[in-house]
Design a protein around this motif. Structure first.
Motif, PDB file in Angstrom:
ATOM      1  N   ILE A  98     150.296  73.286 -33.534  1.00  0.00           N
ATOM      2  CA  ILE A  98     149.446  73.917 -34.537  1.00  0.00           C
ATOM      3  C   ILE A  98     148.132  73.202 -34.778  1.00  0.00           C
ATOM      4  CG2 ILE A  98     149.336  74.513 -37.016  1.00  0.00           C
ATOM      5  CD1 ILE A  98     152.372  74.972 -36.768  1.00  0.00           C
ATOM      6  N   GLN A 104     156.815  78.279 -37.793  1.00  0.00           N
ATOM      7  CA  GLN A 104     156.327  78.132 -36.415  1.00  0.00           C
ATOM      8  C   GLN A 104     157.156  77.108 -35.646  1.00  0.00           C
ATOM      9  OE1 GLN A 104     151.987  78.093 -35.915  1.00  0.00           O
ATOM     10  NE2 GLN A 104     151.885  78.555 -38.099  1.00  0.00           N
ATOM     11  N   HIS A 107     159.968  74.868 -29.633  1.00  0.00           N
ATOM     12  CA  HIS A 107     158.834  75.208 -30.491  1.00  0.00           C
ATOM     13  C   HIS A 107     157.928  74.012 -30.757  1.00  0.00           C
ATOM     14  CE1 HIS A 107     160.747  79.052 -30.913  1.00  0.00           C
ATOM     15  NE2 HIS A 107     161.871  78.425 -31.198  1.00  0.00           N
ATOM     16  N   SER A 167     155.091  79.180 -43.821  1.00  0.00           N
ATOM     17  CA  SER A 167     154.622  79.763 -42.556  1.00  0.00           C
ATOM     18  C   SER A 167     154.463  78.689 -41.475  1.00  0.00           C
ATOM     19  CB  SER A 167     153.344  80.577 -42.770  1.00  0.00           C
ATOM     20  OG  SER A 167     152.251  79.714 -42.826  1.00  0.00           O
TER      21      SER A 167
END
Ligand code: HEM
Ligand code: SF4
Length: 624
Positions: A69, A401, A270, A397
């Motif tokens: 991210i 992820q 992830h 949120s």
């Protein structure tokens, strides 16, 4: 059963441990209310500037920054000194490995930070004048407070042979052993490890002991909560071997981990992991700060669930079969006096996960904090500041992820209750357990001797509760009577004879050994409770009326004073901030007004008693 220790050494030069133990005994209590005001402030905070940490010089070491991210930034972010120490420690070894070899009774500043990850704090006796007499406090890790028989006996021996002769049960369901000298550290640590105990990660910037209800009820939900606590603890245990290298010459002594734990730890679908690192979840930098997780079942709030970074609540179907978990994030107790931007905070709902996903969800939360928690100023490094500054929507949120799925809506829960598990109760499998009240978790003298004899003779397993109490487990019907007798001889009162104020009261260790203590807590609380009882008598309240009182020697809040009805938080010599809380799990509202009046009386603030302050100080607006 005999417990053999590696080396039997009790002769200590200058006998510092005896001095520390004597200091504990010789303390004569807090000054009376007449001479020094107990309460200097009533929920009042004033501002002052906090310390800020210096920027590091950039070092040529592997940096733990990989995330799907965060964009790469050119500028080196400001980091606290502890971040540099961790980075340069070769995964939590240097300079502790060198410092342990010197003849000095203490270790240097960097090693002090590193030894925390091994489960120890350096301390000195603050009652003594002149030179400092150093010793070490060791804290164990016991998910859900579980202490197998053999480990209890070993800890009991170690306290006598290498500590100050007492065992301290903590608010995180662990033991603290005070007064261990540097030269004995390796013997004590290796003895704990060889007896299937551990202190790894009991302090330091990583996941601490995982709480869960201590009661040995043979109920599916309780057992599942305890198993989950163990699995989460295993998932987040450091992997790089520094602990075994330091204390048992690299021999890896652990029990087998469930396959699901290994799979969840290694999963990198992830972008959560550092694939080539010896610490796949923590990397070189570990977490920005301590990380606390508690698991429980609906209604049982023995663990103070909302005070943790992550709260995990088992959700079962109508047949009592566990299906999944509600997750809560962003709780934490510590704050800094006179820095209003620091605060105690209760966690808030994150969402629901099916039971197969719990380890992946926990890992996603940990990684969100690892990547985004502040590393420049340790005052603001706990995850509660991240949740608070982002807001729960953004936090959720980002976690999603790393989790790779959306959280389901949180499931509705019944009201919470405070459970102490004291006295005799049926386990539900034919056996009994007996919950013992231990004042401030301090086991010493006759009590310690009696407990040891009972635990040894009947081969009992033990559980430690988050209220600093102890449970004897797996007791047969025929043993109840002799055990009751032996307990009474050892000075353990049946719960009905213990003052109800004492049953719910807690104090942190504070002086003389805790380096951060500003004033008394454990040594001062007996006087304080006597004063509270006297006020109760004066206004005609009954013996069984109570008030949850908790005292700490500084604002770090180790005995969770911010969750008490009356929390006293040390802010100077013999001086405390008074914190009042209407906490739905600790107080019944119908008694609230009475207690408020009592509290003000106790603090000499009778003039305030007539004001209806209920709405000013309920936990919601108090914590936000
Ligand atoms: C944020 C909330 C904190 C929690 C929930 C917490 C948790 C604990 C617990 C459970 C204990 C055992 C105390 C007892 O049973 O009464 C403890 C002791 C201790 N804590 Fe904390 N801690 C917190 C903050 C801190 C901070 C910020 C520091 C240091 C910077 C710290 C340093 C210590 C030390 C040195 C002890 C050992 C005291 C002794 O046994 O002599 N704690 N903590
Ligand atoms: S609250 Fe403060 S004084 Fe008490 S044990 Fe924790 S750090 Fe020490």
């Amino acid at each position: 059963m005999a417990t053999a220790l590696g080396a039997a050494s009790t002769a200590v030069p200058g006998d510092r441990r005896a001095a520390a133990a004597a200091a504990f005994r010789s303390f004569t209590g807090l000054k009376s209310s007449g001479s020094v005001p107990l309460a200097r402030q009533l929920n009042a905070l004033s501002l002052s500037s906090g310390s800020s940490s210096s920027a590091p010089s950039s070092a040529s070491v592997v940096r733990a920054v990989s995330t799907p991210i965060k964009p790469e930034t050119a500028a080196e972010p400001k980091r606290s000194k502890v971040e540099i120490i961790k980075e340069q420690s070769n995964y939590i070894r240097y300079p502790l490995n060198e410092e342990l070899l010197t003849d000095a009774p203490n270790i240097n500043e960097s090693a002090i930070q590193i030894i925390k990850f091994h489960g120890s704090y350096q301390q000195y006796n603050r009652d003594e004048r002149g030179g400092r007499s150093y010793s070490f406090m060791l804290r164990t890790k016991n998910p859900f407070g579980n202490v197998p028989n053999q480990l209890y006996l070993v800890m009991d021996d170690l306290a006598d042979q290498f500590g100050i002769g007492t065992l301290r049960l903590t608010t995180r369901q662990t033991f603290q052993l005070h007064g261990v000298l540097k030269k004995d550290l390796k013997t004590v640590m290796s003895t704990i490890i060889m007896n299937m105990g551990s202190t790894l990660g009991a302090c330091g910037d990583l996941n601490r002991n995982v709480l869960a209800p201590a009661a040995p009820y043979a109920r599916k939900d309780y057992k599942f909560a305890q198993e989950t606590a163990e699995n989460i603890a295993a998932l987040l245990t450091p992997q790089s071997g520094f602990y075994f290298d330091m204390w048992v010459n690299g021999e890896k002594i652990t029990s087998d981990e469930p396959a699901e734990v290994v799979k969840a730890r290694n999963d990198n679908s992830h972008g959560t992991n550092f694939p080539d690192s010896p610490e796949p979840i923590y990397g070189t930098q570990f977490l920005p700060r301590k990380f606390k997780i508690a698991v429980t079942v609906p209604t049982d709030n023995s663990v103070d669930i909302f005070t943790n970074d992550v709260g995990v609540v088992v959700i079962s179907n109508e047949e009592g079969e566990p299906q999944g978990f509600n997750l809560y994030v962003g709780g934490g107790m510590g704050r800094t006096h006179r820095v209003e931007t620091t605060f105690a905070r209760l966690s808030e709902p994150l969402g629901y996960v099916p039971k197969e996903d719990i380890l992946y969800a926990i890992k996603a939360i940990v990684v969100t904090q690892r990547e985004n928690g502040r590393r420049d100023d340790r005052k603001y490094s706990r995850m509660k500041y991240l949740v608070s500054s982002w807001g729960i929507e953004k936090f959720r949120s980002v976690v999603e992820q790393y989790y790779g799925r959306k959280f389901e809506p949180i499931r509705e829960l019944p009201e919470w209750e405070f459970k102490s598990y004291l006295g005799w109760q049926k386990q539900g499998d034919g056996g009994w357990f007996c919950g013992l009240h231990v004042d401030n978790g301090r086991i010493g003298g006759n009590m310690k001797k009696a407990l040891r004899e009972i635990i040894e003779q009947y081969n009992l397993n033990v559980r430690l509760t988050p209220n600093q109490n102890l449970i004897l487990c797996d007791i047969r019907n025929a043993w109840k009577r002799p055990i009751t007798k032996a307990l009474a001889q050892g000075g353990f009162l049946e719960p009905k004879y213990v003052d109800s104020l004492n049953i719910t009261a807690m104090a942190c260790p504070a002086l003389p050994l805790c380096p951060l203590a500003i004033t008394e807590a454990e040594r001062g609380i007996p006087d304080l409770l006597k004063r509270a009882r006297a006020v109760f008598d004066k206004v005609g309240l009954k013996y069984n009326e109570s008030l949850v009182i908790r005292v700490t020697g500084c604002p770090n809040g180790c005995a969770r004073p911010y969750m008490a009805e009356l929390g006293l938080v040390g802010d100077g010599p013999n001086s405390y901030q008074v914190r009042l809380t209407l906490s739905q799990c600790l107080i019944s509202p119908e008694n609230y007004q009475n207690k408020l009046i009592l509290t003000f009386n106790l603090c000499g603030k009778t003039d305030l008693a007539r004001r209806d302050t209920k709405s000013d100080i309920n936990s919601k607006n108090f914590y936000e």
